[in-house]
Design a protein around this motif. Structure first.
Motif, short mmCIF file in Angstrom:
data_model
loop_
_atom_site.label_atom_id
_atom_site.label_comp_id
_atom_site.label_asym_id
_atom_site.label_seq_id
_atom_site.Cartn_x
_atom_site.Cartn_y
_atom_site.Cartn_z
N MET A 29 43.85 40.14 36.29
CA MET A 29 43.68 38.78 36.94
C MET A 29 44.26 38.05 37.60
N ASN A 30 45.60 38.40 37.18
CA ASN A 30 46.04 37.40 38.50
C ASN A 30 46.49 38.47 39.53
N ARG A 31 46.51 39.72 40.10
CA ARG A 31 46.63 39.97 40.97
C ARG A 31 45.89 39.91 42.26
N PRO A 32 46.73 39.72 43.12
CA PRO A 32 46.52 38.64 44.88
C PRO A 32 45.31 40.11 45.30
N GLU A 33 45.29 41.07 45.15
CA GLU A 33 44.43 42.41 45.49
C GLU A 33 43.65 42.32 45.05
N ARG A 34 42.73 41.84 44.06
CA ARG A 34 41.63 41.56 43.52
C ARG A 34 40.66 40.23 43.63
N ASP A 35 41.81 38.93 43.68
CA ASP A 35 41.52 38.14 44.56
C ASP A 35 41.05 38.02 45.51
N VAL A 36 41.18 39.22 46.61
CA VAL A 36 41.21 39.53 47.63
C VAL A 36 39.43 39.92 48.34
N GLU A 37 39.85 40.90 47.03
CA GLU A 37 38.57 41.56 46.62
C GLU A 37 37.46 40.76 46.93
N LEU A 38 37.33 40.28 45.77
CA LEU A 38 36.71 39.18 45.12
C LEU A 38 35.68 38.15 46.62
N GLU A 47 41.24 29.95 51.43
CA GLU A 47 42.51 30.77 50.51
C GLU A 47 42.60 30.91 49.36
N ARG A 48 43.25 31.82 49.39
CA ARG A 48 43.50 32.18 47.71
C ARG A 48 44.04 31.49 45.95
N ALA A 49 45.06 30.64 46.22
CA ALA A 49 45.80 29.62 45.99
C ALA A 49 44.01 28.43 45.44
#
Length: 155
Positions: A29-38, A47-49
């Motif tokens: 859940m904390n992987r940056p690439e997951r956030d970018v995909e979402l 911004e991801r944060a």
């Protein structure tokens, strides 16, 4: 259906595997690439944060910064700056709490709600693909047991 209570010995044997699974879930859940995909699927350049805070404000708001910081495990001064950024972007507003006038609560704006709706739709696309091969009963059990786990951990 027979309901049997779990015995301590059984808990002790499987607890390390449960703990590893929880760590794996948090890691994923904390992987940056997951956030970018979402964010990409949602069509957002946020911004991801910031987007997890936006989602929590939408789901739990109105919410104070101290409560929000506690939920995300960050310092309240950091979260306060991030909520200010969400406010600058027009995604949240802040107002005095009706319960405690010393507290300023964050509330999602219509623009913020549109962003969380886009994130929800993107999350749904990803989840539907991930769970497509699961049996319905297995998925239903997962949802039920995850809720039970959360409720147990909260108490």
């Amino acid at each position: 259906m027979s309901i049997k209570k779990v015995h301590n010995a059984h808990i002790k044997v499987l607890l390390p595997e449960l703990h590893r699974s929880l760590i794996d879930i948090v890691t994923i859940m904390n992987r940056p690439e997951r956030d970018v995909e979402l964010l990409t699927r949602a069509g957002l350049t946020l911004e991801r944060a910031l987007f997890p805070l936006l989602v929590l404000v939408e789901r739990l708001g109105p919410i104070g910064v101290v409560d929000l910081a506690g939920r995300v495990g960050r310092d309240y001064t950091t979260v306060s700056r991030q909520v200010s950024r969400l406010e600058e972007l027009g995604l949240v507003t802040r107002r005095l709490s009706a319960a405690d006038k010393r507290v300023r609560e964050a509330v999602v704006t219509p623009q913020g709600k549109a962003a969380t709706d886009a994130l929800d739709a993107a999350r749904e696309q990803i989840a539907v693909a991930k769970f497509a091969d699961w049996d319905r009963k297995d998925f239903d059990d997962l949802v039920r047991l995850m809720r039970m786990l959360v409720d147990t951990m909260k108490d």
